[in-house]
Structures are given as C-alpha cells and as structure tokens.
Design an enzyme around this catalytic site. Structure first.
Site, PDB file in Angstrom:
ATOM      1  N   HIS A   1       0.851  -1.188   0.000  1.00  0.00           N
ATOM      2  CA  HIS A   1       0.000   0.000   0.000  1.00  0.00           C
ATOM      3  C   HIS A   1       0.881   1.230   0.000  1.00  0.00           C
ATOM      4  O   HIS A   1       1.861   1.294   0.739  1.00  0.00           O
ATOM      5  CB  HIS A   1      -0.896  -0.005   1.246  1.00  0.00           C
ATOM      6  CG  HIS A   1      -1.995   1.011   1.185  1.00  0.00           C
ATOM      7  ND1 HIS A   1      -1.771   2.337   1.463  1.00  0.00           N
ATOM      8  CD2 HIS A   1      -3.307   0.903   0.875  1.00  0.00           C
ATOM      9  CE1 HIS A   1      -2.923   2.996   1.328  1.00  0.00           C
ATOM     10  NE2 HIS A   1      -3.856   2.155   0.970  1.00  0.00           N
TER      11      HIS A   1
ATOM     12  N   LYS B   1     -15.708   1.352  -7.950  1.00  0.00           N
ATOM     13  CA  LYS B   1     -15.352   2.431  -8.880  1.00  0.00           C
ATOM     14  C   LYS B   1     -16.277   2.405 -10.098  1.00  0.00           C
ATOM     15  O   LYS B   1     -16.619   3.443 -10.651  1.00  0.00           O
ATOM     16  CB  LYS B   1     -13.889   2.272  -9.287  1.00  0.00           C
ATOM     17  CG  LYS B   1     -13.340   3.351 -10.203  1.00  0.00           C
ATOM     18  CD  LYS B   1     -11.825   3.423 -10.103  1.00  0.00           C
ATOM     19  CE  LYS B   1     -11.170   2.126 -10.511  1.00  0.00           C
ATOM     20  NZ  LYS B   1     -11.236   1.877 -11.963  1.00  0.00           N
TER      21      LYS B   1
END
Length: 919
Positions: free
Chosen positions: A138, A579
């Site tokens: 990340h 998304k």
C-alpha cells in the site's frame, strides 16, 4: 471516553508538545498549539474552517514541515493509546467474568454450544478450512522499522505505567512512574528526530520487507498460537474425529502481484519467496535454541521413548555434561538440521558458524515435523504434558502453519496481459498466427489442445521475446523454481484479474504447464496451483457464475479441479466494482454474485472458496472483518475465506501481538459462525433481494450521472484531490493507473479511493445511496410502509446492516467544509462549484436517509466508541488537510521543491495514520 484513555492521550500529547518546544523552538510549538486549539473550536462549532486557514496563511514550506510532523505524531500516539484502551477493556471484561464479546473465540464456542452444532458438522467444515489474511502493499504504509520500534517501546512503557497506577501505592511508586515517564520521553524524542517516511520511492523489495516485519512483530508467534488453541478446543469439545489442520494460513501479494506493476519481476518473486523462507527458518532455529536450553530433563529422573533416544543419538552432542540429557541432545540435532536446511535453501551466508555442516538438511517440512512430534510424544508419555504444551507446542503448530514457505505467494496478472503473452508465444511456435483475434470458440480449441499436449511451447534456449513477454515468462519460471525448492505451498495460487470469459481462466494454465506447475496428461492434468478468476466489474460479477458453469463443462478443467480437492476459488473485486458502479450497487452486485456462485457450486457438487479483495476503506470493501464475513450469504463461507489486508489496516491489526491475536480471532470466529450457524433472521429472502436490486439500480443511475456522465467530473476529481501528486511523488512502487490515461476506468483502485480519502470527501463509500433510498421509499402511505420494510431488514439481515454501518463509519470521517478547500484548487470555478454542490447535496441527503432507516439522530449513535474515536482524531486531521491544500497549490504552481514534495507526502501519511483506513 474513560478517564484512563483521556489521561493517556493528554499524557502522551503533553510530552510530545514539550519535545517539540525543546527540539523546534517556542515559535513552532505555539503555532502547533494554536492550530490544535482552533481545530477543537471548529469541532465544537465555535469557529469556522477559515479560522484555521488563517492560522496557516502564508506559511512557508520550511515551517510547514514540523507542523505536519507534529500532527502526524499526535495521530500516531493517539492510535497507540486507543489500542491500549481496547486491550484494557478486553482484559477488564475477562477479569469481571462478563459474557465474552462477539468476534472472540470464547463467544463462538458458546454460540456453537447453544446452536447444538454437532461434531460431524464441524468436521465437514474444517476438512478444507482456510482462513487466510493476505498481506498486500500500500502506498501510504511506508513507515520505517525505527518508527515501529519506537511505538513498541512506548507501548511497553505505557503498560508499565498502567500497572503501577492500578496497583496499591508504595513508597517507590512515584519514583517508578517518574522513571517510566523519562523512558517514554526518551522514546518520543527519538521518534521526533526520526524521519517518518523514506526519501526514495519504495522498491518492491522494501515493500516485501515491510510485510515481513509484521511476521516478526506478531504473526510468527500468534498464527501458530491461535491454530494450536483452536485445535485443542475443537478436540476437547468435538472429539478426535474432527480434522485438526491449521486453520489460519497466511498469504502475500507483495512481489507476486504484477497486475499493472512493471516493477514486479522474476527477481522480486525470488526475493519474496527466499526472504519468506529465510524468515521462518531462522524463527525455527531461534525456537529450537531456546528449547535446547529449556529441556534439561535427565533420563535419570524420567523415562523417554526409544524414538527420542534415537533422535538424541543422532544429535552429535555427546559432551559429558549432556550425557543424561536426551532432550537437549535431540533438540541440538534438530537445530543442526534446520541450520543445514537454511544453508541449502537460502545459502551458507544466511547461517553463522560451521558446526551444522555435519547434519543432513531436511528434505521437507513433514520430516522436520516428525522429529518435533517425536520430542512431543516422549514428553507426553512421561507425563510432562505441561512442558510439551509450552514452547514445543507452538513450534509444532508453526511447522504445520508455515512449512518452509512462511506464506503463500499469489501470482496475479490481468487477463489482457496473459492474452498478449500467449499471442506472441503461439505465433512464434506457429500454433496460430493471431490468437488475440480469434473467436472465443477458436481460442478455446487452441488452449485445450495445448493443455493436453506435453510438448513445450517455448523451444529450449529460446529467449527472443518482447520485454513484456520475457518478464511474464521469467515470473512463472522463478515461481516454478521456488515451488521445487520450498514446496507447493510456496506459490499455490494464480489469479486472473478482469476475468470475463472461460478462456481468460485457461490462458495462464498454459503458462503454468510450460514451467512444470501443471503436468499435461490428456484430459487429466495434474498440478499444484489453483487458477482463480477475479471478477471485478459489475458486469463481470453478474456474469461470473455463468462463466464457471461453462468452465466446469470442460472435462479437462473439471478433472483438474477434482485433483485440487474439488475446490474452486473465486476472487471478488470490491475496489473496481465500487469504482464502476458506486457503493451500494457494488455491494449488492457482490452479494448477488455470491448467491449465484453458492447455488451453482451446490448443484455442481463443487466446493466454493471465496477470496475477498477488500481494501482498508469502505469504498474498497473495508470495515470490520467479523461483520463482513457474517454478512455473506449462507453457504458462501464453508470454513474458508481469504481476505486481502493492506496499508494502515495491517499496522492497525498486526502491529503488536495483542491486536494481532484479537484480529486473527475475529477472522476465525466469523468463519466458524458463518459456516455453522444461521446468522440471518430474514423471513422473506426473495422480497429482500428484490428490494436491494431496485435500490441498487437507482443508486447506480445516480452514481453514473456524476462519475461516468458528467463532463466536468474528471477535471474535478483530478484537480481537487492529490491524485496528480500520488502519481508523481515517491508514494508506493506501483504506478497509479494501469495505463497512461485520465479515465476513471483505468485508474487503479488505491489511488482512486486514497485521493477521495485525503480530500475528505470519501465519495466511494456513500455517493448515490441517499438518492436511491429516497426515490425507492417514495411518498405518502407507500413511504411509511417502505421505511418500515427497510427498518426490518436493518434489524434482521447482517448484509444490509453491514452496508449501512460501514457507510456511516466512512461518512463520519468526511468533512465537506474541507472538501470545499480542495475544490477551490480547480481553475474552472463553474465545474468546481457545480460538482461540489452535487456532492454536498448527496452527502446530506444520504445522512438524512440513514437516520430515517436506523432511527438515529446521527451517523454513529449506535457506535459510541467509534464516535468518540472520530471526535478525538478531528483536531489532528484538520491541520494536516489545510497544510496539504496549501502545499498542493504551491506544487501545481511550479514549486516542486523537495520541501514542498516532502510536505505533501508527510500530510498524506499523517492523514492515513489518523484515518486508519484511507485507501
């Protein structure tokens, strides 16, 4: 908030403030205090956001740096205090004999008992049990080991402080407290003078080391312990017939996930697999060294088994002082063999000394396990059960849990890339001229012919391929070598992202076959790797069950599945579906896809294992793992679940042994409960599903009208969030988009969600829900009836409850007044004002509808602990956001100096720390 937590935060904050004043000077300290107090006033409604903007008006990049660092450190210490508080609450509940809280194993055992769950049902679930937290990289999880070490020491000293404060005072109590405070001050000073983030963009190797750090911090000890404890409890409750294989089996994507990341190569696969093996082998050596010192039992005092004596005689440890200490001699020999194994698998440089060279390396983890069990059996035969149940039992569980591989490294690539590679290989081998242009049926014919044939596709010694193909081939070649060296558990999964057809699943099987991970045998191939389709978009989720149905009609694939224990693993993509369609539509598409998969597997006689690609945020499937697993449809868990863990979520969950244990328990508890108990109280399932489908369509329409159809949205998103800076600064090893494009579709999920989190809009976690609920409810009598229906669903259906609760959690961290500051960065004021107004209106409508359905006055009325946590974080977040906006403004005007760039990165990491789930 209890006095104890408030005291801890004030205590740590005061020391940090004094360190800042001492190290940076009074002027910086006073500016920090002014910003902090102003933020408190804003939080209480006694001041406007502009008052904080004025505090930082005209601030120079040089002066902004210590301010950003100060609030990042405040957030870090507040997290530490909260973790200690959670730990204390748990201990108090145990001491008081309270009913065990949900998400603990003690609570799960009670529920199974109350549900009259029998041994046969438990055995059936555990036969293929697998609870796998899969660590992924990340971009904002870049804290250095030094920072972790400082946190660890501060936590230790704070525990000492708590113990003294709760004990009966003595003449030395105050002097001890003073000494503890001095130690904490020393650690905070070191922390202040340590750079929070790296200067250079992290390499894949850096991210691999960050992942391994959590094993050293907690997982090497806690995974074996929880597996041992679960096995012991199950044996006691359900008898010897219950399978006792390790339940928790960790995984990793770091170094093997090459989807959109050109920096993942054969070298990173080799680095990840070798460092993982080295980490676990050295752990075994340390544990054996300790055991050798501990097991001083003399055979003059008790009897040992003949097998133990044989192991001792093979230990090459015939010094006079140990002649009557067979356990020490046996362990010495086992340690010698593990060191010899390390030297053989990793290299002699990985082992100190030469004494181990007389020993034969272990051929497999099973051989090592047999020796450990020989020691265990002898101890139990001589009634030394307490000794066997200590360090040795953890070591045995570790060997069963980790083998020589530590974790399972997943390979992941998108379907388009696999197709490109095969197109080149097939053309070069004269199989077909342009595979990419073939129809689905024609592709299927080519693939099946190749999978049935043992003929190599790549001529021996051939290396004349494109750079992309050569990289992919290198990854598979190295994965095959790792499996040969460390065993099949090292690389057991190959994931195809953006899977949308049968041939998408079969294509990587050709590459696996090429490098020996699948052996061709007509329609009966053998292999050690699960081939896992990842369904990500709304459309692909809806089509997923149909794709598998067609796939299973192919004898070759169905037979391959049978020799993989008849388990089909499917990965569900929370990030791209969100998304694609927005929060509510994505959640319903995922649930509906699971319903279809469960029914398909039931009718086909295939065992289903779901892999949830969840991120830290609600917009990427985040939220409490326990609730998320219980919210799955009946039959979707079946004893197994894999979940991605990443970023701040990893450090929050696995940064120390106590929280690691708590979070591992939550995963195991939820998996057992979801598999063995009916946690839903729905009376009319079809009506509930119809309601969700209707709301989902309305939500998708609202979401698409902004994200996919509004011509100004892309400009708003790219210019009002730090997306550009995420792409250009040294934040994460992976590019921020799959392709060089400005379209939402091609953006990677982490930058998409991270950008909205940083700008405090949190759009992926709620947008479209308010309009959908309002439109579905309607007006008049119908509205009253439909509100009642939704309220009933919220009370009786974990899925709907989880959707609303997670949405409320993320909305509570949004701050639309700050979002307006980010919107002001957009040059086109018409676009800025129009899109911001749409977002703002939808936010407050969504909040209103949430309160109508839940009967709450505010978002977190039902979660006072989280509400107070959000309130505590507010003063640390605001200054970081305001500084970030100012630095972004400078950066975009051309001041891309190191100081400005570093400040943007500092604020990103600080906000991620304070939010605790940012991307």
């Amino acid at each position: 908030m209890t006095d104890f937590l408030r005291d801890d935060i004030r205590f740590l904050g005061q020391i940090l403030g004094e360190v800042i004043a001492e190290q940076e000077g009074q002027e910086v300290y006073e500016l920090v205090e002014q910003a902090r107090l102003t933020s408190f006033d804003i939080a209480k409604g006694n001041a406007e956001m502009d008052s904080l903007v004025q505090v930082f008006d005209g601030i120079t990049p040089a002066k902004a740096t210590p301010i950003a660092r100060a609030f990042s450190h405040f957030a870090l210490l507040a997290n530490l205090a909260e973790d200690l508080y959670d730990e204390e609450l748990r201990e108090q509940a145990l001491d008081a004999g309270d009913t065990p809280p949900d998400s603990t194993l003690d609570a799960t055992w009670l529920k199974l008992n109350e549900g009259n769950v029998g041994a046969e049902a438990v055995a059936d679930v555990l036969r293929n049990a697998e609870v796998a937290p899969v660590l992924t990289a990340h971009p904002t999880e870049t804290r250095r080991r030094t920072v972790f070490d400082a946190q660890k020491w501060i936590t230790t000293h704070m525990r000492e402080r708590h113990a003294l404060q709760s004990a009966e005072p003595t003449a030395r109590t105050q002097s001890k407290l003073d000494e503890i405070e001095k130690n904490i001050r020393r650690r905070i000073t070191i922390l202040w003078q340590t750079a929070l983030i790296r200067v250079a963009r992290p390499r894949i190797e850096d991210e691999i080391e960050v992942g391994l750090r959590y094993y050293k911090l907690s997982l090497l000890e806690e995974i074996p312990r929880i597996n041992r404890d679960v096995a012991v409890e199950l044996r006691e409750r359900f008898g010897e017939g219950v399978p006792l294989k390790p339940v928790v089996k960790p995984g990793s994507w770091i170094g093997g996930d090459h989807d959109g990341n050109p920096y993942v190569t054969a070298e990173t696969v080799e680095y990840s697999t070798h460092r993982a093996a080295e980490t676990v082998l050295k752990y075994y050596a340390r544990q054996l060294h300790s055991l050798e010192h501990e097991l001083s039992l003399s055979d003059r005092m008790n009897k040992v088994t003949p097998q133990l004596l044989a192991l001792a005689d093979a230990g090459h440890n015939d010094v006079p002082s140990r002649v009557d200490e067979p356990y020490r001699r046996a362990v010495h020999g086992v340690r010698g063999r593990i060191l010899a194994t390390t030297a053989e698998l990793i290299g002699e440089d990985a082992v100190e000394g030469v004494w181990f060279k007389v020993f034969t390396p272990y051929a497999s983890p099973e051989e090592f396990l047999n020796d450990a069990l020989t020691i265990d059996h002898s101890l139990r035969e001589s009634k030394d059960v307490l000794i066997a149940d200590d360090r040795l039992s953890v070591l045995i569980s570790a060997i069963e849990s980790f083998g020589f591989n530590l974790y399972a490294l997943d390979l992941r690539q998108n379907s388009e890339s696999y197709e490109d590679v095969l197109t080149e290989l097939f053309e070069r081998a004269q199989v077909t001229a342009n595979y990419r242009e073939l129809s689905e049926a024609e592709k299927l014919e080519v693939l099946l012919k190749e999978l049935r044939s043992p003929r190599p596709l790549i001529p021996h010694g051939s290396d004349e391929y494109s750079e992309v193909t050569d990289r992919e081939l290198g990854i598979f070649r190295t994965a095959s070598e790792a499996v040969k060296k460390f065993g099949p558990r090292m690389v057991p999964h190959c994931i195809i992202s953006m899977a949308s057809s049968v041939t998408d699943v079969l294509e990587p099987m050709v590459l696996l076959k090429e490098f020996g991970l699948i052996a061709a045998n007509g329609d009966n191939p053998r292999g050690t790797v699960d081939v896992i389709p990842l369904f990500e978009t709304i459309e692909d989720l809806q089509a997923g069950a149909g794709i598998l149905d067609e796939l299973w009609k192919i004898d070759l694939y169905r037979n391959y599945l049978l020799q993989r224990d008849n388990v089909q693993e499917v990965m569900l993509g929370y990030s791209d579906s969100n998304k694609d369609g927005g929060y509510f539509s994505a959640n319903w598409a995922l649930y509906d896809a699971e319903l279809q998969l469960v029914e398909l597997c039931r009718s086909a006689g295939v065992k289903l294992r779901l892999f949830h690609g969840r991120g830290g945020t609600v917009g990427r499937g985040g939220g409490p793992s326990y609730d998320a697993i219980l919210a799955q449809p009946r039959g979707a868990v079946q004893g197994s679940v894999r979940i991605t863990e990443q970023g701040e979520i990893i450090s929050a969950k696995y940064g120390n042994p106590e929280t690691a244990r708590r979070n591992l328990e939550a995963l195991v508890s939820a998996t057992l409960e979801a598999s063995l108990l009916d946690v839903s109280e729905l009376t009319d399932h079809q009506r509930a599903y119809d309601i969700m489908s209707e709301i989902s369509e309305l939500s998708l329409k609202k979401y698409a009208s902004l994200v996919h159809e509004d011509q100004g949205f892309i400009d708003y998103f790219t210019q009002s969030t730090p997306l550009q800076e995420i792409g250009s600064l040294n934040i994460g090893s992976r590019p921020s988009s799959r392709k060089q494009t400005s379209s939402v579709e091609d953006l990677r999920a982490i930058p998409w969600v991270l950008s909205w989190s940083q700008s405090r809009v949190m759009l992926p976690g709620w947008f479209g829900v308010g309009t959908a609920l309002e439109q579905w409810i309607g007006e008049g009598e119908q509205a009253t009836q439909r509100i009642a229906e939704l309220q009933t669903l919220n009370e009786s259906w974990p899925f709907f409850t989880s959707v609303l609760d997670n949405m409320a959690q993320v909305m509570s961290k949004a701050e639309l007044r700050l979002a307006k500051l980010y919107a002001d960065l957009i040059p086109d004021t018409e676009v800025a004002e129009r899109v911001y107004s749409v977002i703002r209106e939808e936010y407050f409508l969504t909040k209103k509808m949430f309160c109508v359905i839940t009967g709450s006055d505010d978002l977190l009325d039902d979660n006072p602990l989280l509400a107070r946590s959000v309130q505590r974080r507010y003063p640390y977040l605001l200054p970081l956001n305001v500084i970030q906006v100012e630095m972004m403004r400078r950066y975009r005007k051309g001041d891309q100096s190191e100081q400005v760039s570093r400040n943007i990165q500092l604020t990103m990491n600080g906000l991620s720390t304070a939010l605790r789930n940012s991307g």
